[in-house]
Design an enzyme around this catalytic site. Structure first.
Site, PDB file in Angstrom:
ATOM      1  N   GLY A 139      42.788   9.274  29.976  1.00  0.00           N
ATOM      2  CA  GLY A 139      43.870  10.124  29.495  1.00  0.00           C
ATOM      3  C   GLY A 139      44.951  10.301  30.537  1.00  0.00           C
ATOM      4  CE1 TYR A 162      39.356  21.233  24.291  1.00  0.00           C
ATOM      5  CE2 TYR A 162      39.258  23.580  24.764  1.00  0.00           C
ATOM      6  CZ  TYR A 162      39.599  22.296  25.138  1.00  0.00           C
ATOM      7  OH  TYR A 162      40.173  22.063  26.367  1.00  0.00           O
ATOM      8  CB  SER A 190      38.001  23.813  29.398  1.00  0.00           C
ATOM      9  OG  SER A 190      38.767  24.858  28.853  1.00  0.00           O
ATOM     10  N   GLY A 246      50.298  14.565  31.287  1.00  0.00           N
ATOM     11  CA  GLY A 246      49.613  15.811  31.609  1.00  0.00           C
ATOM     12  C   GLY A 246      48.749  15.763  32.848  1.00  0.00           C
TER      13      GLY A 246
END
Length: 316
Positions: free
Chosen positions: A24, A180, A155, A28
């Site tokens: 990814g 999530y 996270s 970002g």
């Protein structure tokens, strides 16, 4: 590069000649991580799905870090076949992988979506895709002198997560942020279990975990806007956007815990790193608090075994 950024990087070990793979990485947190790893001298491979965006990211990174050795490679974590193809191609291009940052993620699509292999998209990409990638790259990681370093990206959402073994794929009930939260808790538990197994089995690799705090990225913007509901829900979303703007930090700052975990001489296997400011939302990188829900080796072991079965990827 700002003096503040240079000050942070000066505390880290150089990575000259090392190979770093970042998933990814065309935007970002992944892109900012790749920039810092390149500044430290690593040869960085941007592993992302979009060929066009990958090529743009390479050009942008070289503009920002003229000395960078960087290249792009196609990887779709929503496809186990793509994970296998990427790993096979990489094995033909490099003799070892010194750093693997499992950064890519999907956040809270409003409707339940599936990967090409039939997994719920968030669990499939955020956890299973990275689990399979790490397993397939394990021979290259173990070839690294001193052992390759794997960074699992979790996270703050992991604090709210639960591993629902009776409905891992959210087939019976899909709530976007519940799925999530589960996927990010799975990331954290995978990183910790990988460290335990590496030490127990004598694997020549290292596993650490990091989270970005509240980083202002497109993933956050899209995720916060993916809720559906009444006016009260929309007001809550607006408040969340404002909170992230006021209390969050830039993507470059949010990536620092990832780079710290990969290159700081103080980083240790099995440890969790994140911002050290209030609520771990922003601030300089350092040790993060591990949620109680992640401190269950029996659950982590079961999740590992289920993940091996679902992906058909073993680590032994």
């Amino acid at each position: 590069m700002t003096n503040e950024r240079g000050s942070f990087l000066s505390t880290l070990e150089r990575l000259d000649g090392q190979v770093a793979v970042v998933t990814g990485a065309n935007s970002g947190l992944g892109f900012e991580t790749a920039c810092d790893l390149a500044r430290l001298g690593a040869r960085v491979i941007l592993a992302s799905r979009s060929t066009e965006r990958n090529e743009m990211a390479v050009r942008t990174l070289v503009d920002r870090v003229p000395s960078a050795r960087v290249e792009a490679a196609s990887l779709d974590l929503a496809s186990l076949a793509s994970v296998e193809e990427f790993s096979d191609r990489l094995a033909g291009r490099v003799s070892s992988v010194d750093v693997l940052v499992n950064n890519a993620g999907v956040m809270a699509p409003p409707e339940r979506l599936e990967t090409k292999d039939g997994f719920e998209l968030q669990f499939g990409v955020n956890h299973l895709g990275h689990f399979a990638l790490t397993g397939r790259l394990k021979p290259l990681l173990e070839t690294s002198p001193g052992g390759g370093i794997v960074i699992a990206v979790a996270s703050l959402a992991a604090w709210k997560g639960r591993i629902l073994f009776d409905d891992l794929q959210s087939r019976y009930r899909y709530v976007p942020f519940h799925a999530y939260d589960q996927s990010k808790l799975a990331n954290l538990m995978f990183g910790m279990e990988l460290s335990r197994r590496a030490m127990t089995e004598g694997w020549n690799l290292h596993s650490r975990i990091a989270h970005p705090g509240w980083a202002r990225t497109q993933l956050i913007v899209n995720g916060l806007g993916s809720r559906t509901g009444n006016m009260l829900t929309r007001v809550t979303e607006l408040g969340a956007h404002v909170a992230f703007r006021l209390l969050g930090q830039s993507a470059a700052d949010g990536a620092e815990p990832f780079v710290y975990a990969a290159a700081s001489p103080k980083a240790r296997d099995g440890q969790y790193y994140g911002p050290t400011g209030a609520g771990e939302r922003r601030g300089a990188p350092g040790l993060a608090v591990i949620p109680p829900s992640a401190q269950h080796p029996a659950i982590a072991k079961r999740l590992w075994e289920v993940s091996e079965r679902l992906t058909d990827v073993g680590f032994d």
